[in-house]
Scaffold this motif. Structure first.
Motif, PDB file in Angstrom:
ATOM      1  N   ALA A   1      -1.219  12.809  -4.475  1.00  0.00           N
ATOM      2  CA  ALA A   1      -0.146  11.911  -4.151  1.00  0.00           C
ATOM      3  C   ALA A   1      -0.630  10.589  -3.824  1.00  0.00           C
ATOM      4  O   ALA A   1      -1.801  10.430  -3.132  1.00  0.00           O
ATOM      5  CB  ALA A   1       0.702  12.511  -3.043  1.00  0.00           C
ATOM      6  N   ASP A   2       0.085   9.455  -4.238  1.00  0.00           N
ATOM      7  CA  ASP A   2      -0.436   8.284  -4.254  1.00  0.00           C
ATOM      8  C   ASP A   2       0.499   7.212  -3.303  1.00  0.00           C
ATOM      9  O   ASP A   2       1.714   7.184  -3.754  1.00  0.00           O
ATOM     10  CB  ASP A   2      -0.870   7.535  -5.616  1.00  0.00           C
ATOM     11  N   VAL A   3       0.195   6.535  -2.408  1.00  0.00           N
ATOM     12  CA  VAL A   3       1.384   5.827  -1.618  1.00  0.00           C
ATOM     13  C   VAL A   3       0.506   4.829  -0.904  1.00  0.00           C
ATOM     14  O   VAL A   3      -0.703   4.622  -0.604  1.00  0.00           O
ATOM     15  CB  VAL A   3       2.111   6.822  -0.401  1.00  0.00           C
TER      16      VAL A   3
ATOM     17  N   PHE B   1       3.995  -2.087  -2.198  1.00  0.00           N
ATOM     18  CA  PHE B   1       4.376  -0.702  -1.731  1.00  0.00           C
ATOM     19  C   PHE B   1       4.427  -0.055  -2.753  1.00  0.00           C
ATOM     20  O   PHE B   1       4.818  -0.306  -3.903  1.00  0.00           O
ATOM     21  CB  PHE B   1       5.866  -1.006  -1.063  1.00  0.00           C
ATOM     22  N   GLU B   2       3.929   1.116  -2.614  1.00  0.00           N
ATOM     23  CA  GLU B   2       4.047   2.303  -3.588  1.00  0.00           C
ATOM     24  C   GLU B   2       4.352   3.486  -3.140  1.00  0.00           C
ATOM     25  O   GLU B   2       4.210   4.137  -2.223  1.00  0.00           O
ATOM     26  CB  GLU B   2       2.430   2.513  -3.993  1.00  0.00           C
ATOM     27  N   GLN B   3       5.166   4.317  -3.974  1.00  0.00           N
ATOM     28  CA  GLN B   3       5.600   5.723  -3.731  1.00  0.00           C
ATOM     29  C   GLN B   3       5.336   6.468  -5.154  1.00  0.00           C
ATOM     30  O   GLN B   3       5.272   5.998  -6.020  1.00  0.00           O
ATOM     31  CB  GLN B   3       7.056   5.853  -3.379  1.00  0.00           C
TER      32      GLN B   3
ATOM     33  N   VAL C   1      -2.846  -0.981   2.565  1.00  0.00           N
ATOM     34  CA  VAL C   1      -3.480   0.457   2.733  1.00  0.00           C
ATOM     35  C   VAL C   1      -3.020   1.364   1.782  1.00  0.00           C
ATOM     36  O   VAL C   1      -1.990   1.607   1.675  1.00  0.00           O
ATOM     37  CB  VAL C   1      -3.474   0.740   4.339  1.00  0.00           C
ATOM     38  N   ASP C   2      -3.828   1.633   0.736  1.00  0.00           N
ATOM     39  CA  ASP C   2      -3.580   2.487  -0.438  1.00  0.00           C
ATOM     40  C   ASP C   2      -4.248   3.760  -0.324  1.00  0.00           C
ATOM     41  O   ASP C   2      -5.239   3.870  -0.460  1.00  0.00           O
ATOM     42  CB  ASP C   2      -3.636   1.585  -1.796  1.00  0.00           C
ATOM     43  N   VAL C   3      -3.480   4.923  -0.024  1.00  0.00           N
ATOM     44  CA  VAL C   3      -4.163   6.331  -0.026  1.00  0.00           C
ATOM     45  C   VAL C   3      -3.852   7.205  -0.833  1.00  0.00           C
ATOM     46  O   VAL C   3      -2.596   7.163  -1.371  1.00  0.00           O
ATOM     47  CB  VAL C   3      -4.040   6.748   1.490  1.00  0.00           C
TER      48      VAL C   3
HETATM   49 CO    CO Z   1      -2.391   3.647  -4.793  1.00  0.00          CO
END
Ligand code: CO
Ligand code: MF3
Ligand code: CO
Length: 296
Positions: free
Chosen positions: A150-152, A277-279, A139-141
């Motif tokens: 902000a992208d996570v 996974f993204e931060q 799930v990318d919000v």
């Molecule tokens: Co993203």
């Protein structure tokens, strides 16, 4: 994924060093060894807008919201739930908190969140597909709050994971950790990609090439591109004030992908599982600070 938009500074624009003077009266044409001129160089040469303290506070607030959205979604990650339900939740929760979902209508993307199951690498469009026991789902919000982005993203288990699901999710999470471990001034963008690729390939997995991390904060996708593969020492040097994502997409099988007819959904060509996974992080004077922190 990042589309390269060059954000050129014109002579009469405010100087990117933050002095409040016009660019032509300040850093334009000056020696790049001065930190002020470094800012101008990054703006001019790379289109990178270094973030000021007020920007960083704003992105951090958007980051807090982004993490809260993911937390809100967690109880809905169970067998039988259709991905459009996750979209509705993300959309409404974001609005209730005073934000807007950046994905909605972004370059024609039709929904408010990307939901990517199993062999879907990224950009899964929420719809009628139902989660099943043993699936993995990313799930990318990306909320916009007071103009800041902000992208996570995280990959979750649906019900009870099998050995392949455990493996790819573990390797993807640790791949992000490897990238983060290189995030400090003096290192380069290439060091981040190198660390990720070394690790992921040693685990027998592969790194997706077509999608990369990106500058973020004032827009959804800003320069520079952050590759999740590459060579030590290559590319732009990291300096304080840079804000960008690291978001390696790791496949259990081969790295190749196929884009489906909807023009968005990216799937592994060999049908193998893919996790991510993204931060969103800030380069500080001595290392980095995550603006969307979670344990990796
Ligand atoms: Co993203
Ligand atoms: N959030 C994705 C990224 O990490 C981008 C999604 S673009 C969208 O860069 F249009 F699909 F939302
Ligand atoms: Co991103």
């Amino acid at each position: 994924m990042m589309k390269n938009k060059t954000l050129k500074v014109n002579r009469n624009d405010p100087c990117p060093c933050g002095s409040g003077f016009k660019y032509k009266k300040c850093c334009l044409g000056k020696n790049a060894s001065d930190p002020k001129n470094l800012k101008a160089e990054y703006a001019d040469k790379y289109g990178i807008r270094l973030k000021q303290p007020a920007d960083i506070e704003g992105i951090k607030r958007a980051g807090r919201l982004a993490l809260d959205i993911l937390d809100r979604v967690v109880p809905e990650i169970r067998p039988g739930v259709v991905t459009d339900h996750i979209n509705t939740l993300v959309h409404e929760f974001t609005l209730a908190r005073g934000g807007v979902s950046a994905p909605l209508n972004y370059r024609g993307f039709p929904k408010s969140v990307c939901v990517s199951i199993n062999e879907v690498i990224c950009h899964g469009i929420p719809g009628e597909r139902a989660l099943q026991d043993g699936d993995i789902v990313n799930v990318d919000v990306t909320p916009i709050l007071d103009g800041y982005y902000a992208d996570v993203s995280k990959t979750f288990f649906v019900g009870t994971p099998g050995p392949e699901a455990k493996k790819i999710v573990g390797v993807a999470k640790k791949s992000l950790a490897q990238g983060l471990s290189m995030a400090r001034p003096g290192n380069t963008v290439g060091d981040i990609g190198w660390a990720i690729q070394q690790y992921a390939e040693k685990q027998g997995c592969s790194v997706v090439r077509e999608f990369v991390g990106h500058g973020v904060g004032l827009e959804f996708h800003e320069p520079p591109q952050i590759f999740h593969f590459g060579r030590k020492g290559d590319g732009i040097r990291l300096i304080p004030g840079m804000v960008f994502t690291i978001e390696p997409m790791i496949n259990l099988g081969k790295k190749e992908l196929v884009i489906l007819d909807d023009q968005w959904t990216a799937v592994t060509k060999d049908g193998s599982l893919s996790a991510q996974f993204e931060q969103t992080i800030l380069i500080t004077d001595h290392g980095f600070e995550s603006l969307t922190p979670f344990d990796v």
